[in-house]
Design a protein around this motif. Structure first.
Motif: not given
Length: 339
Positions: A239, A215-220, A223
């Motif tokens: 990451v 996962v590299s999406n900061p928001d995800l 969460r």
């Protein structure tokens, strides 16, 4: 012969149903045994604490305080009252049981208190009142505790520049968990190289059940780590890897713990491979409630046939990073030899 005869007489669908019932009873028995052992021997309030249970709890609070000491510009003076109170109470139990004060764990407990005091002095901050009530400074000065066991140490990027030239001993001994990363983005191709190297990990009958979700999406990432609950006080990593194990790789009821064994071995390989590739990393537990595990599954699109093993925070090393010393026992202290 009787089993073979019955199998011929009973319709296939009924036979499969009976096999599933048999497997369900087997698994229930294994779970009962494991649950009973855990309830009987774990360091919980209903069990009279022995030396090993006290060790486990003391180390837990030492490490909590160590992590608080790793903060630099965002250091929070006077933190850790609950942890220090618990440490104080556990040491009292240690004294009442007349366990040796030369024990490494006991020594480390006083070492972390001294490190706590030293950090406040370095930051020119007054010591909180509760500390002197729990651990009077004049009494600490009288102890013969080794004040270098616990606390923090500094890791630099210079130490990591030639990781790929190090031998295994140097690489392994030099690896440590990093919770603060440089702002530089991580190239996922480098992480993929670490995964590729980790595929050498041994697994039961070479079934290679381990899986990695990156996962590299900061928001995800934020969460997921909010649900995970163990990443407090630090900026989110660039990451996040979620290690899982695919249950579809296994056959027999006796293998019900094997996904965790194979997943755990893979995680250590992955951490060393990331170190080899010059990336900083920290494994994070996924000891979640069923409700939180379901949330993480949904957020990261992890299928139900994979069991959660751990998360790994990944990033680049900062120029200088404070990390817990995380003392280790000697190998001889944990080894039994049967001749």
């Amino acid at each position: 012969m009787l089993k073979a005869t019955l199998k011929k007489l009973i319709p296939g669908s009924v036979w499969m149903r009976l096999q599933r019932i048999k497997a369900t009873h087997k698994l229930a028995g294994y779970s009962r045994t494991q649950n009973t052992r855990f309830l009987k021997f774990s360091a919980n309030p209903w069990n009279k604490p022995n030396q090993e249970e006290l060790r486990g709890q003391i180390i837990y609070y030492i490490h909590r305080i160590e992590k608080g000491l790793t903060h630099g510009s965002d250091f929070r003076p006077g933190f850790g009252q609950n942890a220090l109170q618990s440490l104080h109470d556990l040491l009292n139990q240690w004294h009442k049981a007349h366990y040796p004060t030369t024990d490494t764990t006991y020594q480390a407990a006083f070492s972390i208190v001294m490190a706590y005091i030293e950090k406040h002095q370095q930051e020119h901050q007054p010591l909180p009142e509760f500390l002197n009530a729990l651990f009077p400074v004049q009494e600490l000065e009288k102890t013969e505790a080794n004040n270098t066991i616990a606390g923090v140490k500094t890791i630099t990027t210079r130490e990591k520049r030639h990781n790929q030239d190090k031998n295994f001993k140097e690489l392994f001994e030099g690896r440590t968990s990093i919770r603060q990363f440089a702002k530089e983005p991580v190239d996922l191709s480098t992480v993929n190289q670490a995964i590729e190297l980790s595929m050498k990990t041994p697994s039961v009958c070479n079934r290679q059940s381990y899986r990695v979700t990156l996962v590299s999406n900061p928001d995800l990432i934020g969460r997921i780590l909010t649900v995970q609950g163990g990443w407090r006080g630090y900026a989110y990593p660039p990451v996040l890897a979620i290690i899982t194990s695919d249950v579809r790789s296994f056959i027999y009821m006796e293998e019900h713990n094997e996904p965790y064994v194979d997943g755990g071995i893979f995680t250590m390989s992955f951490l060393l491979s990331l170190e080899y590739e010059g990336l900083a990393a920290c494994p994070l537990n996924l000891m979640c409630s069923d409700a939180n595990a379901a949330k993480i599954r949904k957020l990261a699109s992890i299928p139900d046939y994979e069991v959660l093993i751990t998360c790994v925070a990944i990033g680049h090393f900062q120029n200088q990073t404070l990390v817990p010393k995380s003392f280790r026992y000697s190998g001889s202290s944990i080894t039994r030899i049967i001749r």
